[in-house]
Design an enzyme around this catalytic site. Structure first.
Site, PDB file in Angstrom:
ATOM      1  CG  ASP A 230      48.582   0.165   2.036  1.00 59.24           C
ATOM      2  OD1 ASP A 230      47.704   1.001   1.770  1.00 59.24           O
ATOM      3  OD2 ASP A 230      49.729   0.190   1.525  1.00 59.24           O
ATOM      4  CG  ASP A 243      52.174   1.917   3.020  1.00 58.24           C
ATOM      5  OD1 ASP A 243      51.157   2.525   3.396  1.00 58.24           O
ATOM      6  OD2 ASP A 243      52.687   2.092   1.889  1.00 58.24           O
TER       7      ASP A 243
END
Length: 338
Positions: A230, A243
């Site tokens: 991410d 994340d």
């Protein structure tokens, strides 16, 4: 390092892949000149001119991912099964506590739950400039509200309050928050693909359960590990993996305290996920700074359970820093060709 995002992404994907060319590509590296006359013995001519088609062989490499590995461990699904997502479809959890404040009630009943919300949040955070006021990024916010079917003034205001809390929650011990993170120091949605030859090496990670991983099936040659981190960011010359998690753990901040997050990490096997992410980062930093040990550059792993981020220390943030030396050793073994 983080000045040109597209350039970094190219380095990460193609740079790592050049370490091991896909086997299917090897068959395109050499094209022999056409044969203009027969060079075969007469008794072989009939075989050469046999009109029957030659059976085709699929040399496409197999790609693996964290989600595929966990599905295989839990349900026996194929390691490279398509269409997998690491955001859980949260069911309502039974709780004897109830939301009391307006923001808690909004996060409990006003904000959607499940994997679809996770996808929408990832898209929002990928494009949001954390250092700028939300009021100056109304286009992104309006699109997110529309996707979540939030239009009334009160829930719309509560949504913005929640997002402000996420950006102002300390994620490191020194008080560092997302709102301190400039665009020049972050890389969003980092896709990676690296060669994988020894899946069993994962079982030697000290923070993973070797017994739990005993169900991993070895897969054929031409393997690649693939995925998308991410967020990777740099802070004080160290690199961190982030994340975002939209998991619903309960209606109050107490449900997102450190011990609750540790249980969620274990339940969803996120330790396997960040092991893979850490190896991907190790391979990239090894290409970028081959003279610096990964352990000296690695800051750690941060899982942000967004529903529990209140703007204060203590809830919604899971932090860990696996041993960088071990990550490097097992990363090398995972991609080592005998």
């Amino acid at each position: 390092f983080f000045q040109a995002e597209d350039g970094i992404r190219d380095d990460l994907v193609t740079g790592v892949q050049t370490c091991a060319l896909p086997i299917c590509s090897l068959f395109h590296l050499y094209t022999p000149a056409p044969i203009t006359e027969s060079r075969l013995p007469p008794d072989m001519e009939d075989h050469w001119n046999d009109p029957r088609p030659i059976p085709s062989v699929d040399f496409q490499p197999i790609t693996l991912s964290y989600t595929g590995l966990t599905r295989q461990l839990n349900r026996g699904t194929a390691l490279h099964a398509p269409g997998l997502n690491d955001e859980p479809d949260d069911n309502e959890r039974i709780s004897f506590e109830h939301a009391t404040t307006a923001i808690e009630q909004f996060l409990d009943t006003g904000l959607p739950k499940g994997a679809n919300l996770g996808i929408k949040i990832h898209d929002l955070f990928q494009h949001l400039d954390f250092t700028q006021p939300l009021s100056e990024q109304s286009g992104l916010l309006d699109a997110f509200k529309t996707a979540c079917r939030i239009s009334a003034p009160e829930p719309s205001a509560l949504l913005e309050t929640w997002l402000e809390s996420i950006l102002s929650t300390p994620i490191l011990d020194d008080g560092f928050c997302l709102k301190h993170l400039s665009m020049s120091k972050r890389l969003n949605e980092v896709e990676f693909h690296f060669p994988l030859t020894q899946l069993d090496a994962l079982k030697e990670m000290s923070f993973l359960s070797s017994e739990r991983l005993s169900g991993l099936a070895q897969v054929p040659w031409a393997q690649y590990m693939t995925g998308s981190i991410d967020l990777v960011f740099e802070h004080q010359k160290r690199f961190y993996i982030v994340d975002y998690k939209s998991n619903y753990l309960g209606p109050t901040p107490a449900h997102y305290a450190s011990e609750k997050l540790a249980l969620a990490m274990h339940e969803h096997e996120y330790d396997l996920q960040y092991a893979i992410y850490a190896m991907a980062l190790e391979k990239y930093l090894g290409l970028r700074s081959p003279d610096r040990a990964f352990n000296d550059q690695f800051g750690g792993v941060i899982y942000l359970f967004l529903r529990g981020m209140t703007g204060e220390f203590g809830t919604g943030v899971f932090f860990t820093r696996p041993d960088g030396h071990q990550i490097s050793e097992i990363s090398m073994r995972m991609s080592h060709a005998d």
